[in-house]
Structures are given as C-alpha cells and as structure tokens.
Design an enzyme around this catalytic site. Structure first.
Site, PDB file in Angstrom:
ATOM      1  N   LYS A   1       0.839  -1.205  -0.014  1.00 45.42           N
ATOM      2  CA  LYS A   1       0.085   0.113  -0.120  1.00 45.42           C
ATOM      3  C   LYS A   1       0.932   1.412   0.171  1.00 45.42           C
ATOM      4  O   LYS A   1       1.900   1.312   0.509  1.00 45.42           O
ATOM      5  CB  LYS A   1      -0.807   0.010   1.246  1.00 45.42           C
ATOM      6  CG  LYS A   1      -2.166   0.838   0.987  1.00 45.42           C
ATOM      7  CD  LYS A   1      -3.094   0.195   0.295  1.00 45.42           C
ATOM      8  CE  LYS A   1      -4.600   1.042   0.122  1.00 45.42           C
ATOM      9  NZ  LYS A   1      -5.576   0.187  -0.268  1.00 45.42           N
TER      10      LYS A   1
ATOM     11  N   GLY B   1     -20.384   6.987   2.510  1.00 45.37           N
ATOM     12  CA  GLY B   1     -19.238   7.380   1.509  1.00 45.37           C
ATOM     13  C   GLY B   1     -20.111   7.415   0.093  1.00 45.37           C
ATOM     14  O   GLY B   1     -21.132   7.023  -0.042  1.00 45.37           O
TER      15      GLY B   1
ATOM     16  N   GLY C   1     -17.874   7.897  -2.805  1.00 49.96           N
ATOM     17  CA  GLY C   1     -16.664   8.031  -3.954  1.00 49.96           C
ATOM     18  C   GLY C   1     -17.006   6.849  -4.778  1.00 49.96           C
ATOM     19  O   GLY C   1     -18.091   6.104  -4.864  1.00 49.96           O
ATOM     20  N   ASN C   2     -15.897   6.502  -5.372  1.00 48.80           N
ATOM     21  CA  ASN C   2     -16.186   5.432  -6.838  1.00 48.80           C
ATOM     22  C   ASN C   2     -16.826   3.944  -5.991  1.00 48.80           C
ATOM     23  O   ASN C   2     -17.478   3.637  -6.819  1.00 48.80           O
ATOM     24  CB  ASN C   2     -14.767   5.150  -7.212  1.00 48.80           C
ATOM     25  CG  ASN C   2     -14.569   3.965  -7.833  1.00 48.80           C
ATOM     26  OD1 ASN C   2     -14.263   3.011  -7.692  1.00 48.80           O
ATOM     27  ND2 ASN C   2     -14.881   4.312  -9.164  1.00 48.80           N
TER      28      ASN C   2
HETATM   29  N1  GLU Z   1      -7.205   0.113  -3.690  1.00 49.60           N
HETATM   30  C1  GLU Z   1      -7.971  -0.905  -4.019  1.00 49.60           C
HETATM   31  C2  GLU Z   1      -7.890  -1.833  -2.791  1.00 49.60           C
HETATM   32  O1  GLU Z   1      -7.932  -1.352  -1.734  1.00 49.60           O
HETATM   33  C3  GLU Z   1      -7.311  -1.651  -5.035  1.00 49.60           C
HETATM   34  C4  GLU Z   1      -5.998  -2.234  -5.231  1.00 49.60           C
HETATM   35  C5  GLU Z   1      -5.242  -2.624  -6.456  1.00 49.60           C
HETATM   36  O2  GLU Z   1      -6.205  -2.693  -7.401  1.00 49.60           O
HETATM   37  O3  GLU Z   1      -4.214  -2.984  -6.312  1.00 49.60           O
HETATM   38  O4  GLU Z   1      -8.218  -2.846  -2.658  1.00 49.60           O
END
Ligand code: GLU
Length: 428
Positions: free
Chosen positions: A107, A219, A221-222
């Site tokens: 992350k 929320g 958002g997307n």
């Molecule tokens: N940010 C998204 C998650 O928390 C997707 C992560 C990704 O596609 O690598 O799962």
C-alpha cells in the site's frame, strides 16, 4: 486516520493475532506476517503554482510478496500515516489471498489534500512519488493502483514517469490506468460491483430477496457509487447515503425515504464524491448530520468510506432491523464492534473479501496488459463475478462448517494460503 486514538495497524495486528492463535501458527511465521517485509518513507519536493517549494511526505509499504508481486493502491489524504499504510498493506495481502490471485500485499500514500491542489501540483506529487521508488516498484515487484482520492489520471502520470526513467514501456507497472492506455474495461466499476456480488450471495444464503431490502451507505466515492448502482439493478433501495463536505470539513447524510436516485445525485456531486447540500435539498433530500447513515432503519449497511467508522461508540446506534454489513471500505469495523455483530448474528461480509473486486480486476488488467489483448467489459465483469462469488462461497462454507464469524473464516483461508507460501519458499 479517523481519530487520534485509533491506530489501524494496531487493529490489523489484533485481527491477525486472533487468527494466528486460532491456527496455532508457529512463532516465526507469526512474526513474519504480523509486520511488513519492507517500508519506504520519503519526501517529495514540489514547486507549487505560487512559486513556493513544498515538501510532501510519501510512503510505500510492502507487507508480503510470497504469493506474487506486491499489489495495492496509493491514497492521497491529509491525515495519512505510516501506520495506516502498514495496516492497509497487510489487508492487501489477505485480500489477494482470499480471492486466490497470485499477488502479495502493498500500500502507498501521500500526506496531501487533493481538494486544495491544482492538477499540475498533483501531477508533480505523482511523478515525485515514482522518482523516489523507481527501483522498488515494478511489474514483477510491486504494482500500485488507485485508492482514496487517486484515479486513472494519477496512475498514468506515475506510469509515464516510471517509463521515462527506465526507457521502456511497462504497462504492467500500475493498474487502474485509463481505458485505451492499458486500462481494463470494468475497472472503475469493479470494487463497487464486487461488494454487491458478495451481498447478492449473502442475501441468497439468508433467503432474503434483494427487492425486499433497504440499505444505507457511508461514502459517495467510486466504491459507493458503483455499489449503489448494481444494488439498485438487483432490486434494492438505498434510503440514505453520506458524503464528505469539503467546505464545512464535515460529512452529511442525505436521506430519501422512497430511495435515492443515483443519477440525480451524481449530477450534483464533485469529483471527490462531495454532494452539493443545497441542490440536494431542492431535490427533496433530507440533509442530516454525517453520522446519521448508521442509524437508518434498513436491512443492509454498506460502510464505503474510511476505517474506524463502526466502532464501540457508533455500533450502539445501529437499528435492530440490520441483517447484513457489506464492507466497501478497508477497515471500517473495529474488533469491539465485530464482537457485537457476532453476538447479534448479523451477517458480516468483511472488507478484504467484500471489496476485493478492485484488486481482482487489477489482476485482470495486468493479464490483459501482458498479453496486449483487451477483453470486452462483459467478459471482465463476468470473470469478476465468478471470482468474487467463489471466494464468498468458500468463506461462507468454512464459516458454517467451523461455526466461525465470517471475518475470521476469511482470515483463516487467507492466512493459511500466505503462511503456506512462506513455508514453501523457506521463509517460515
Ligand atoms: N485500492 C484498491 C483496494 O484497496 C485496489 C488495489 C489494487 O487494485 O491494487 O483494494
């Protein structure tokens, strides 16, 4: 990130320790998995539009890559911390493992608020972030993606910087790219749709028709937007949604008893998911304080904002009607609140299962990028449904067989897979 006392990494470790005890994991494996393998923290200098130089703090944490290259998004948030990124990287490891895709967990984040940054300034942050990590990420090493307040445009700037540094095209470096620039159709919808694929299966298991259900969503958002869209398509009604108001620096809940209209709301929403209060009022929405979403008399709660939203304090406000929680966000429920859900036998679809649609589609994007052959949207979403449904069914089956809380069952499957990979490699 949500409150000072709350520490997401401590929570992720508490969750892990509970399962490590349950599985009687050996001490070496336990130590390996309860902390990230690698961490990067760095400064990103940016020349702002007004000529000033500003330094932004950036992070990348690679929790575990025993099952494949690290994978996980990058968040832009003013309250980002290294501990939040650590927790999220750990949750990515479990997320990739529970849906059984050959990727590890990572992350990233930057302490910044895109609401107050021009597009040029954001581009400089993206390029600066990649310059700091140009040797530590890569298609076969660690693959970033969008997350809170980052999108396809940010991914493309990052890809462009990486390709400029390395002098070659590497479409597999990053996912969530724009369609036509190495992105996959369906990626934008994937996380929200994935939440509803798992919710559909949970309702089926509980013998409840989606048409007979009401939901409240935190929320806008997307993730929330696409979850609401698909939930409406399968017949459900959302009566309340909450959204962050940048001007007032607080959130509000928007309620319409006979169901919110997603298309109508999207017309009065900014690119960060902020709904315009006065326009919503004109359209007949009740505008309430931000925490009201959780008190709605509904069957389903979908927290799809940030971590630490359903905690010891807020859980007391949940209506007795609630039967299912589908976690669109990462880490929205604390272990104290989990105990209450378990005691009340509320059906929990835990975050790293419910919201795994995004990373699963990212994996499909990598596959397509590597082949340089792109699938139709129906094919992508069909494959996503198969993957999410089979992961859900496996977790649900184990939960029933061993009488486990759903989060624990998901953890047992994920941690076993990762621990086995570490053992097979000779790391544990
Ligand atoms: N940010 C998204 C998650 O928390 C997707 C992560 C990704 O596609 O690598 O799962």
């Amino acid at each position: 990130m949500a409150s000072k006392a709350f520490n997401a990494f401590a929570m992720a470790q508490t969750q892990f320790d509970h399962i490590a005890d349950l599985l009687d994991l050996e001490s070496g494996t336990r130590e390996l998995l309860r902390n990230p393998m690698r961490e990067y923290a760095f400064n990103i200098p940016v020349r702002m539009d007004n000529g000033e130089m500003k330094i932004f703090r950036g992070f990348r944490v690679q929790h575990n890559d025993a099952r494949g290259p690290g994978k996980g998004g990058i968040r832009f948030h003013p309250l980002e911390t290294i501990d939040t990124v650590r927790a999220l990287s750990m949750w990515m490891t479990w997320k990739c493992a529970v849906v059984d895709i050959p990727l590890g967990g990572s992350k990233g984040g930057v302490i910044c608020d895109p609401h107050n940054l021009s597009m040029r300034e954001q581009e400089q942050i993206c390029r600066g972030w990649v310059r700091q990590l140009a040797r530590d990420i890569g298609p076969l090493r660690d693959v970033p993606a969008p997350d809170v307040m980052t999108n396809a445009q940010h991914m493309l700037w990052m890809l462009d910087e990486f390709e400029t540094i390395h002098g070659m095209h590497y479409p597999g470096l990053i996912t969530g790219k724009p369609v036509g620039m190495g992105g996959s159709l369906g990626r934008t919808e994937a996380t929200g749709f994935g939440v509803i694929f798992t919710l559909r299966e949970a309702l089926n298991d509980l013998d409840i028709r989606p048409e007979d259900t009401l939901a409240s969503v935190q929320g806008f958002g997307n993730v929330a937007q696409y979850a609401i869209r698909l939930y409406n398509q399968i017949g459900g009604t959302v009566t309340c949604v909450s959204s962050w108001d940048q001007k007032d620096e607080t959130s509000y809940s928007f309620r319409k008893k006979d169901g919110i209209d997603i298309d109508q709301l999207l017309k009065i929403t900014d690119r960060f998911g902020g709904i315009d209060k006065s326009k919503a009022q004109d359209l007949g929405y009740e505008v309430l304080s931000g925490d009201k979403w959780i008190e709605e008399e509904v069957d389903i709660l979908i927290p799809a904002a940030l971590e630490n939203q359903v905690n010891a304090e807020t859980i007391t406000q949940i209506s007795n009607r609630v039967k299912v929680i589908a976690e669109g966000a990462n880490g929205p429920t604390t272990p104290e609140a989990d105990k209450v859900f378990a005691a009340k036998k509320i059906f929990m679809i835990p975050d790293f299962l419910a919201n795994a649609g995004g990373v699963t589609c990212s994996y499909f994007e990598q596959v397509q990028s590597n082949m340089n052959l792109y699938w139709e949207k129906d094919e992508v979403l069909g494959k996503l449904d198969v993957k999410m449904t089979s992961a859900f069914l496996a977790v649900n089956e184990l939960a029933k067989k061993k009488k486990l809380y759903m989060r624990d069952a998901a953890y047992v499957i994920a941690i076993n897979r990762v621990a086995q990979a570490c053992k097979d490699r000779g790391w544990a």
